[in-house]
Enzyme design. Structure first.
Site: not given
Length: 87
Positions: A55-57, A59, A83
């Site tokens: 995950c990130c901010l 995608g 996330w």
């Protein structure tokens, strides 16, 4: 299989945001390795096992990380997008 089922079965969550972003908020138990460090820390990533949820901010970085991790031979890698969708 969906992300929640993977989590219930013990899949690790890899957050590929910067340390500063991660420190500002993250999923309990997730591991932080910035997308910029994936290649140099690929052995560490491989040790997390699979399936692996990335995950990130939003995608985007997770998609890049997913491709790098799969190219290194990890079979089950999933892009969970942002996330906060995992909360």
């Amino acid at each position: 299989m969906n992300i929640n089922e993977l989590r219930a079965e013990g899949a690790k969550i890899l957050d590929v945001r910067s340390k500063e972003e991660f420190d500002a908020g993250h999923i309990d138990g997730s591991i932080n390795i910035s997308v910029n460090e994936i290649q140099s820390r690929i052995d560490e990533v491989k040790k997390l096992g699979s399936p692996l949820i990335v995950c990130c901010l939003s995608g985007g970085r997770a998609g890049v990380a997913k491709a790098l991790i799969e190219a290194a031979g990890v079979k089950e890698v999933y892009n969970a997008g942002g996330w906060e969708s995992l909360l």
